[in-house]
Design a protein around this motif. Structure first.
Motif, PDB file in Angstrom:
ATOM      1  N   MET A 111      18.684 -37.140 -26.987  1.00 20.77           N
ATOM      2  CA  MET A 111      16.938 -38.065 -26.722  1.00 20.77           C
ATOM      3  C   MET A 111      16.880 -36.531 -26.449  1.00 20.77           C
ATOM      4  O   MET A 111      15.248 -36.173 -26.290  1.00 20.77           O
ATOM      5  N   ASP A 112      17.011 -35.847 -24.953  1.00 19.13           N
ATOM      6  CA  ASP A 112      16.184 -34.754 -24.251  1.00 19.13           C
ATOM      7  C   ASP A 112      16.884 -33.851 -25.453  1.00 19.13           C
ATOM      8  O   ASP A 112      15.787 -32.523 -24.988  1.00 19.13           O
ATOM      9  N   GLU A 113      18.064 -32.955 -25.541  1.00 21.92           N
ATOM     10  CA  GLU A 113      17.784 -31.937 -26.318  1.00 21.92           C
ATOM     11  C   GLU A 113      16.836 -32.121 -27.534  1.00 21.92           C
ATOM     12  O   GLU A 113      15.877 -31.248 -27.602  1.00 21.92           O
ATOM     13  N   ASP A 114      16.550 -33.491 -28.428  1.00 22.90           N
ATOM     14  CA  ASP A 114      15.735 -34.108 -29.520  1.00 22.90           C
ATOM     15  C   ASP A 114      14.377 -33.090 -28.985  1.00 22.90           C
ATOM     16  O   ASP A 114      13.506 -32.562 -29.529  1.00 22.90           O
ATOM     17  N   ALA A 115      13.923 -33.832 -27.581  1.00 22.52           N
ATOM     18  CA  ALA A 115      12.959 -33.415 -27.625  1.00 22.52           C
ATOM     19  C   ALA A 115      12.216 -32.142 -27.183  1.00 22.52           C
ATOM     20  O   ALA A 115      11.434 -31.847 -27.162  1.00 22.52           O
ATOM     21  N   ARG A 116      13.336 -31.397 -26.133  1.00 25.19           N
ATOM     22  CA  ARG A 116      13.359 -30.201 -26.063  1.00 25.19           C
ATOM     23  C   ARG A 116      12.934 -28.729 -27.326  1.00 25.19           C
ATOM     24  O   ARG A 116      12.652 -28.452 -27.409  1.00 25.19           O
ATOM     25  N   LYS A 117      13.732 -29.564 -28.238  1.00 23.45           N
ATOM     26  CA  LYS A 117      12.978 -28.729 -29.963  1.00 23.45           C
ATOM     27  C   LYS A 117      12.230 -29.374 -30.258  1.00 23.45           C
ATOM     28  O   LYS A 117      12.466 -29.834 -32.353  1.00 23.45           O
ATOM     29  N   VAL A 118      11.374 -30.296 -30.221  1.00 21.61           N
ATOM     30  CA  VAL A 118      10.300 -31.180 -31.399  1.00 21.61           C
ATOM     31  C   VAL A 118       9.719 -30.060 -31.998  1.00 21.61           C
ATOM     32  O   VAL A 118       9.324 -30.444 -33.419  1.00 21.61           O
ATOM     33  N   GLY A 119       9.224 -28.991 -31.613  1.00 20.03           N
ATOM     34  CA  GLY A 119       8.495 -27.943 -32.144  1.00 20.03           C
ATOM     35  C   GLY A 119       9.404 -27.669 -33.440  1.00 20.03           C
ATOM     36  O   GLY A 119       8.862 -27.325 -34.811  1.00 20.03           O
ATOM     37  N   GLU A 120      11.729 -27.898 -33.694  1.00 22.93           N
ATOM     38  CA  GLU A 120      12.055 -27.393 -34.335  1.00 22.93           C
ATOM     39  C   GLU A 120      12.176 -28.817 -35.126  1.00 22.93           C
ATOM     40  O   GLU A 120      12.090 -28.365 -36.555  1.00 22.93           O
ATOM     41  N   ARG A 121      12.364 -30.004 -35.019  1.00 22.92           N
ATOM     42  CA  ARG A 121      12.826 -31.307 -35.529  1.00 22.92           C
ATOM     43  C   ARG A 121      12.086 -32.367 -36.267  1.00 22.92           C
ATOM     44  O   ARG A 121      12.122 -32.551 -36.631  1.00 22.92           O
ATOM     45  N   GLY A 122      10.576 -31.554 -35.236  1.00 17.79           N
ATOM     46  CA  GLY A 122       9.574 -33.108 -35.798  1.00 17.79           C
ATOM     47  C   GLY A 122       9.807 -34.417 -34.634  1.00 17.79           C
ATOM     48  O   GLY A 122      10.970 -34.175 -33.417  1.00 17.79           O
ATOM     49  N   ILE A 123       9.501 -34.952 -34.321  1.00 19.31           N
ATOM     50  CA  ILE A 123      10.269 -36.953 -33.453  1.00 19.31           C
ATOM     51  C   ILE A 123      10.740 -37.277 -34.240  1.00 19.31           C
ATOM     52  O   ILE A 123      10.742 -38.110 -33.756  1.00 19.31           O
ATOM     53  N   ALA A 124      11.150 -36.969 -35.741  1.00 25.06           N
ATOM     54  CA  ALA A 124      12.076 -37.755 -36.191  1.00 25.06           C
ATOM     55  C   ALA A 124      12.950 -38.542 -35.355  1.00 25.06           C
ATOM     56  O   ALA A 124      13.935 -39.684 -35.517  1.00 25.06           O
ATOM     57  N   PRO A 125      13.973 -37.444 -34.927  1.00 27.65           N
ATOM     58  CA  PRO A 125      14.903 -37.956 -34.059  1.00 27.65           C
ATOM     59  C   PRO A 125      14.874 -38.260 -32.841  1.00 27.65           C
ATOM     60  O   PRO A 125      15.522 -38.861 -32.672  1.00 27.65           O
ATOM     61  N   LEU A 126      13.742 -38.005 -32.309  1.00 31.00           N
ATOM     62  CA  LEU A 126      12.977 -38.875 -30.808  1.00 31.00           C
ATOM     63  C   LEU A 126      13.164 -39.904 -31.368  1.00 31.00           C
ATOM     64  O   LEU A 126      13.909 -41.538 -30.527  1.00 31.00           O
TER      65      LEU A 126
ATOM     66  N   ALA B 191       2.411 -42.182 -40.696  1.00 31.78           N
ATOM     67  CA  ALA B 191       2.083 -40.500 -41.869  1.00 31.78           C
ATOM     68  C   ALA B 191       3.067 -40.273 -42.276  1.00 31.78           C
ATOM     69  O   ALA B 191       2.284 -39.026 -43.454  1.00 31.78           O
ATOM     70  N   GLY B 192       4.194 -40.490 -42.205  1.00 31.11           N
ATOM     71  CA  GLY B 192       5.159 -39.102 -42.554  1.00 31.11           C
ATOM     72  C   GLY B 192       4.802 -38.007 -42.055  1.00 31.11           C
ATOM     73  O   GLY B 192       6.046 -36.734 -42.722  1.00 31.11           O
ATOM     74  N   LEU B 193       5.182 -38.081 -41.097  1.00 33.52           N
ATOM     75  CA  LEU B 193       4.607 -36.511 -40.369  1.00 33.52           C
ATOM     76  C   LEU B 193       4.924 -36.539 -39.333  1.00 33.52           C
ATOM     77  O   LEU B 193       5.596 -35.682 -38.260  1.00 33.52           O
ATOM     78  N   ASP B 194       6.417 -36.642 -39.313  1.00 30.25           N
ATOM     79  CA  ASP B 194       7.645 -36.926 -38.530  1.00 30.25           C
ATOM     80  C   ASP B 194       8.868 -36.200 -38.134  1.00 30.25           C
ATOM     81  O   ASP B 194       9.489 -35.801 -37.759  1.00 30.25           O
ATOM     82  N   GLU B 195       9.210 -35.407 -39.308  1.00 29.03           N
ATOM     83  CA  GLU B 195      10.119 -34.548 -39.426  1.00 29.03           C
ATOM     84  C   GLU B 195       9.857 -33.336 -40.334  1.00 29.03           C
ATOM     85  O   GLU B 195       9.183 -33.065 -40.818  1.00 29.03           O
ATOM     86  N   GLY B 196      10.659 -32.083 -39.454  1.00 29.22           N
ATOM     87  CA  GLY B 196      10.778 -30.459 -39.783  1.00 29.22           C
ATOM     88  C   GLY B 196       9.768 -29.686 -39.574  1.00 29.22           C
ATOM     89  O   GLY B 196       9.088 -29.988 -38.144  1.00 29.22           O
ATOM     90  N   ALA B 197       9.959 -28.659 -39.025  1.00 28.63           N
ATOM     91  CA  ALA B 197       9.478 -27.995 -38.227  1.00 28.63           C
ATOM     92  C   ALA B 197       7.852 -27.559 -38.428  1.00 28.63           C
ATOM     93  O   ALA B 197       6.691 -27.691 -37.258  1.00 28.63           O
ATOM     94  N   GLU B 198       6.969 -27.993 -39.671  1.00 30.95           N
ATOM     95  CA  GLU B 198       5.369 -27.816 -39.522  1.00 30.95           C
ATOM     96  C   GLU B 198       5.182 -29.033 -38.429  1.00 30.95           C
ATOM     97  O   GLU B 198       4.696 -28.663 -38.243  1.00 30.95           O
ATOM     98  N   ALA B 199       5.789 -30.283 -39.537  1.00 34.09           N
ATOM     99  CA  ALA B 199       4.845 -31.553 -38.562  1.00 34.09           C
ATOM    100  C   ALA B 199       5.741 -31.092 -37.299  1.00 34.09           C
ATOM    101  O   ALA B 199       4.540 -31.522 -36.372  1.00 34.09           O
ATOM    102  N   GLY B 200       6.589 -30.965 -36.329  1.00 29.54           N
ATOM    103  CA  GLY B 200       6.701 -30.239 -35.422  1.00 29.54           C
ATOM    104  C   GLY B 200       5.768 -29.951 -34.494  1.00 29.54           C
ATOM    105  O   GLY B 200       5.309 -29.591 -33.252  1.00 29.54           O
ATOM    106  N   ARG B 201       5.707 -28.752 -35.354  1.00 35.83           N
ATOM    107  CA  ARG B 201       4.460 -27.318 -34.686  1.00 35.83           C
ATOM    108  C   ARG B 201       3.186 -28.344 -34.706  1.00 35.83           C
ATOM    109  O   ARG B 201       2.246 -27.830 -33.452  1.00 35.83           O
ATOM    110  N   GLU B 202       2.590 -28.980 -35.696  1.00 34.85           N
ATOM    111  CA  GLU B 202       1.677 -29.731 -35.495  1.00 34.85           C
ATOM    112  C   GLU B 202       1.347 -30.926 -34.697  1.00 34.85           C
ATOM    113  O   GLU B 202       0.066 -31.028 -33.731  1.00 34.85           O
ATOM    114  N   PHE B 203       2.277 -31.517 -34.189  1.00 35.68           N
ATOM    115  CA  PHE B 203       2.766 -32.353 -33.461  1.00 35.68           C
ATOM    116  C   PHE B 203       2.297 -31.792 -31.768  1.00 35.68           C
ATOM    117  O   PHE B 203       1.713 -32.325 -30.826  1.00 35.68           O
TER     118      PHE B 203
END
Length: 464
Positions: free
Chosen positions: A438-453, A116-128
């Protein structure tokens, strides 16, 4: 308000601000744990075969799959992600509900969010994160309420997990309450996954979480396309309560915790790549060995006392059978033998050639006896009480009873243990530096979204 309506309302209305830091952190912790055990599946020929099969089938390039540079349709990605996350029996468990929640929920939500293209950025990360919290609560609270369903021969994960995953996916897609209800209702229509593959000790058991995740994706998109699911999927005449708990589930007890007690924070990380029912005894044996480094060499025989459920699942004498890997992962005699003989229990201990060729381990496994308790123990659970008694060659005995499971809320993994597991699980698929990223990206999924992971997952290589 019906129980089903309460679930819908909770799904629609939970806000990021309502989620405590502990639950947000738990989402990240379980997400990286799931990513790690998914990477470990790239060491499996069967999982690599499935990836190639779905690549050959093709379709819309929507969602990431570990080990595939090319995206796949969301339903395929969810299926493959669920299979891979559950392949080595290393995925987390909600010990009360006995639900392997992450292996269904994260493959579903990752696939839907990315498609759905909801994978990058803080808003997407918080919703995830919010969708994950919702999915865990629904899956685990329904699972705990319906825990009588085990005697029907149904995998505990197979009844509630895809209902929770469908709810989380519906939240990601911003569906209205009618759509959320339909998504859960359609998922509930498919509830129930047979444990017969486990009874037969075949690896068909390890695709069940993938089936559940794939069904969850199809359920939410069916609802989005106008298919109406039942409003009474829990409490109706053919609802989950009547089908799997003889109408006796205490749904109120579980659902009253929504928004107050977060299941994602109660989910246990598994330290060993084997059935959770082997873990109480392993914890006890490793703890005794840590206190006395010479102990293993003195052990003549082992006696394990446990629940009838654990005995039926993992307690019988070890036989490698036609699928040694599955047989070993569901064997207390084998896992105890490895612990005492090799001093550790790792993924390589479940490679078939390593199982069948080590005569010392096989011989030691024949000295391990498992027996169920011969009397009813008040307040017993599936894992407590559990005792390991080591009979030593000098005639003395060392014994210990379980108090808390390693990886659980009462004995949690520390951060360094979490990272160590990721490095061990993913070492065949990515370089250590990438795993740390990967570990760092997952720790910050609420800030970055899932795209880095997901970029790391696509970059992973087959370990064969």
């Amino acid at each position: 308000m019906t129980h089903e309506e309460r679930l819908v309302r909770y799904t629609a209305q939970l806000r990021w601000e309502d989620i405590p830091d502990s639950a947000r952190e738990a989402v990240s912790t379980l997400l990286i744990d799931t990513a790690g055990v998914t990477l470990a599946a790239l060491k499996s020929q069967e999982c690599n075969n499935l990836i190639k099969r779905h690549q050959a089938w093709g379709g819309a390039e929507e969602s990431s799959v570990a080990g595939s540079a090319r995206r796949m349709p969301a339903s395929s990605a969810a299926f493959l992600g669920g299979v891979m996350a559950h392949w080595w029996e290393w995925d987390d468990t909600h010990d009360t509900a006995a639900v392997h929640a992450s292996a269904v929920i994260f493959p579903t939500l990752l696939a839907v969010a990315e498609a759905a293209g909801l994978d990058e950025g803080a808003e997407a990360g918080r919703e995830f994160v919010a969708a994950s919290v919702i999915a865990f609560d629904i899956a685990c609270q329904i699972g705990a309420s319906l825990n009588a369903h085990y005697h029907y021969g149904v995998m505990a994960t197979g009844v509630p997990a895809h209902v929770g995953a469908a709810a989380g996916a519906a939240r990601l897609l911003n569906m209205d309450e009618a759509g959320i209800m339909s998504a859960m209702g359609i998922a509930a229509q498919q509830a129930g996954l047979s444990r017969q593959p486990l009874a037969d000790r075949v690896n068909g058991k390890n695709i069940l979480c993938g089936i559940s995740a794939g069904q969850a994706v199809q359920s939410v998109y069916s609802a989005a396309d106008g298919i109406k699911g039942s409003d009474n999927f829990l409490t109706g005449v053919y609802g989950l309560n009547n089908l799997f708990a003889d109408g006796n589930a205490n749904l109120e007890a579980g659902l009253s915790n929504l928004g107050r007690k977060f299941s994602v924070s109660e989910t246990s990380i598994k330290p060993y790549p084997s059935c959770r029912s082997t873990h109480p005894g392993l914890d006890l044996t490793f703890d005794m060995m840590a206190e006395d480094p010479e102990l293993a060499g003195q052990v003549e025989s082992v006696e394990v006392r446990t629940s009838q459920i654990v005995y039926d699942l993992c307690g019988r004498p070890f036989e490698a059978g036609d699928d040694p890997r599955v047989a070993a992962q569901f064997s207390i005699p084998y896992t105890q033998s490895v612990a005492l003989t090799r001093g550790t229990l790792a993924l390589d201990d479940f490679i078939p050639a390593n199982i069948t060729s080590d005569e010392a381990v096989l011989a030691k496994s024949r000295t391990v006896t498992v027996r169920p308790w011969d009397k009813v123990v008040p307040d017993a659970t599936w894992w407590w009480p559990h005792r390991v008694r080591l009979h030593l060659r000098n005639g003395s005995v060392r014994e210990r009873d379980i108090e808390a499971l390693r990886g659980s809320l009462a004995r949690p993994f520390e951060r360094d243990e979490q990272v160590a597991k990721l490095l061990e699980a993913g070492k065949h698929a990515l370089a250590p530096a990438d795993l740390h990223c990967m570990d760092e990206d997952a720790r910050k999924v609420g800030e970055r979204g899932i795209a880095p992971l997901t970029r790391h997952l696509r970059a992973a290589q087959s370990a064969l």
